[in-house]
Write an enzyme that holds these catalytic residues in place. Structure first.
Site, PDB file in Angstrom:
ATOM      1  N   SER A 244       0.858  -1.180   0.000  1.00  0.00           N
ATOM      2  CA  SER A 244       0.000   0.000   0.000  1.00  0.00           C
ATOM      3  C   SER A 244       0.893   1.228   0.000  1.00  0.00           C
ATOM      4  CB  SER A 244      -0.887   0.022   1.245  1.00  0.00           C
ATOM      5  OG  SER A 244      -0.076   0.233   2.386  1.00  0.00           O
ATOM      6  N   LYS A 245       0.268   2.353  -0.288  1.00  0.00           N
ATOM      7  CA  LYS A 245       1.025   3.599  -0.298  1.00  0.00           C
ATOM      8  C   LYS A 245       1.684   3.810   1.067  1.00  0.00           C
ATOM      9  CE  LYS A 245       0.369   8.237  -2.072  1.00  0.00           C
ATOM     10  NZ  LYS A 245      -0.630   9.127  -2.652  1.00  0.00           N
ATOM     11  N   ARG A 246       0.922   3.487   2.095  1.00  0.00           N
ATOM     12  CA  ARG A 246       1.426   3.672   3.449  1.00  0.00           C
ATOM     13  C   ARG A 246       2.668   2.818   3.700  1.00  0.00           C
ATOM     14  NH1 ARG A 246      -0.445   1.994   8.554  1.00  0.00           N
ATOM     15  NH2 ARG A 246      -1.781   0.470   7.560  1.00  0.00           N
ATOM     16  N   HIS A 247       2.729   1.668   3.045  1.00  0.00           N
ATOM     17  CA  HIS A 247       3.896   0.812   3.230  1.00  0.00           C
ATOM     18  C   HIS A 247       4.892   0.966   2.085  1.00  0.00           C
ATOM     19  CE1 HIS A 247       1.338  -1.359   6.271  1.00  0.00           C
ATOM     20  NE2 HIS A 247       2.443  -1.094   6.917  1.00  0.00           N
ATOM     21  N   GLY A 248       4.926   2.177   1.541  1.00  0.00           N
ATOM     22  CA  GLY A 248       6.010   2.504   0.611  1.00  0.00           C
ATOM     23  C   GLY A 248       5.772   2.144  -0.841  1.00  0.00           C
TER      24      GLY A 248
END
Ligand code: GLU
Length: 469
Positions: A244-248
């Site tokens: 995900s975006k949150r995980h890079g």
């Protein structure tokens, strides 16, 4: 046997990363392999979260990766009349019914069920049954429409990835297919679309596994035949989080802009959930030729940026020189370099392809072929160690020799070697100095090859300028 028809059905609600676009790759490849049709359907009914920008990212990403579609893009928001028509037909056929239960009533029902330790579910109070007397519809309350899910028995399918899955019908509520404002709901739209588009194979993320039994029941109620389902495991980060975006995770188009080759990204994505023996580097045509649903992996793939870069480098190494040059050109231009004022990008790419893994990095490394590196050379400390006094005094000799030597890689190399020997230097010392003055870089491909490509005049001018500076 029907012609294969597959689809990619993204919701344009945000960021599109490689894990998302992988859900387009497999249905696309499957359709291509079987000479079927691949359909792009944009599931944009969530007006709050859908954006034009996200639609564009989907279209651009698919174009970049070469996922061409035979039908579409079909937007669900443009099919509302069709969904309403099917709702009406189901009401008429008795496979759906009006439910007037209010939110308060349903909340109460839920609270009571939870208090008794039961799983909360709709109690089918408005479901017509033979011999059952329904309440009188309250005035002024617009009803929702619910699907009349079969009672008893089970829904089962042979998932191409997960094997047989079976869900008891009693686990499934009578799903709302149209809200009280008449807007059809998500699972229902998917069913109408998959039927209307005559989809034979639904290949999608396994976050939809729970929707499948409901969808199959509705498909059967509508007189359709269920497609083959293949639910792909989620792509994880190297640390095991959901990508995900949150995980890079980065957007698909970021890889295009960073100089990844589409065929390398396709190759990498293909391997991120499927294998063909131990093949790691292959073309798109090979992939399509080898692809089958049976070899999709049931274990989640882990996105490994280093491996993607490695695969990209392997494709860069394999690309014909002309083609590699054609693709490098725009990156050189984007880097602000005067491509017409330097060597053909194909020749430059030939020099770098074994050592550089992306086109953007290649363009960056190749700057000295298209622009004078005076800014770098004028930093007096940068090459202090290279520019020793004995080296400085040998350089005019090298310059003089360069004036008349045949301008080929071999002759240039031989000249550096003989001038070094004559001046009591190591060849490498003189090479490093020539490299520093002509390119402004401590490291480059073999300097004789660089100078040969750069040309005699640029080489001599830069050596002069460097010596004067
Ligand atoms: N729109 C769904 C998603 O983006 C996919 C639905 C489907 O493939 O059935 O997750």
């Amino acid at each position: 046997m029907h012609a294969v028809r597959t689809r990619f059905a993204p919701s344009p609600t945000g960021f599109l990363h490689l894990g998302n676009i992988r859900s387009a790759l497999y249905p696309w490849a499957y359709a291509r392999k079987h000479h079927g049709a691949f359909i792009l359907r944009i599931e944009d009914t969530d007006a709050e979260r859908s954006t034009q920008e996200a639609v564009q990212a989907i279209l651009d990403s698919m174009a970049w990766l070469g996922f061409d579609y035979d039908e579409g893009p079909i937007y669900q928001t443009q099919r509302m009349d069709r969904y309403r028509e099917v709702v009406a037909a189901m009401l008429a056929a008795g496979t759906a019914y009006h439910c007037y239960a209010t939110t308060e009533e349903l909340d109460q029902l839920r609270a009571a069920q939870l208090a008794r330790g039961e799983k909360p579910r709709y109690d089918r109070r408005w479901r017509p049954e033979p011999g059952k007397t329904l309440p009188t519809p309250p005035a002024g309350i617009p009803p929702v429409v619910r699907f009349r899910n079969p009672l008893g028995g089970a829904v089962a399918w042979q998932d191409a990835v997960k094997g047989r899955i079976e869900i008891g019908n009693d686990e499934l509520d009578d799903l709302i297919i149209a809200r009280s404002d008449g807007v059809p709901t998500y699972n229902f739209c998917v069913v109408v679309d998959d039927l209307d588009m005559r989809i034979t194979h639904v290949i999608r993320g396994d976050d939809h596994v729970n929707n499948t039994p409901r969808q199959i029941n509705m498909i059967l109620a509508l007189g359709g035949a269920e497609p083959v389902y293949a639910h792909l495991p989620t792509v994880l980060t190297p640390e095991g989080d959901k990508l995900s975006k949150r995980h890079g995770a980065r957007g698909v188009l970021q890889y295009r802009d960073d100089g990844y080759l589409p065929e390398a990204v396709v190759n990498y994505l293909a391997r991120l959930g499927w294998a063909h023996g131990d093949a790691e580097v292959f073309s798109c045509d090979e992939f399509i030729d080898w692809f089958d649903l049976a070899h999709l992996s049931s274990a989640p793939g882990r996105f490994d940026p280093d491996k993607l870069k490695w695969v990209n480098h392997e494709h860069i190494k394999r690309l014909p020189a002309d083609e590699l040059g054609r693709r490098l050109g725009p990156f050189l231009e984007h880097a602000g370099l005067d491509v017409a004022g330097g060597p053909a990008p194909a020749s430059v790419a030939e020099l770098f392809r074994d050592r550089i893994a992306t086109l953007a990095e290649m363009a960056d490394a190749a700057h000295y072929f298209y622009a004078d590196p005076t800014h770098a050379i004028n930093v007096p400390t940068k090459f202090a160690e290279v520019m020793t006094d004995p080296v400085r005094s040998a350089l005019p000799e090298l310059l003089a020799a360069f004036e008349s030597v045949e301008w080929s890689r071999e002759a240039i190399g031989a000249t550096i070697k003989s001038v070094a020997a004559k001046c009591g230097l190591k060849t490498s010392q003189l090479m490093m100095a020539a490299r520093a003055l002509v390119t402004g870089e401590p490291q480059t491909p073999p300097i004789d090859a660089v100078l040969a490509l750069l040309g005699r005049q640029h080489t001599i001018d830069r050596l002069h300028r460097g010596l004067a500076g």
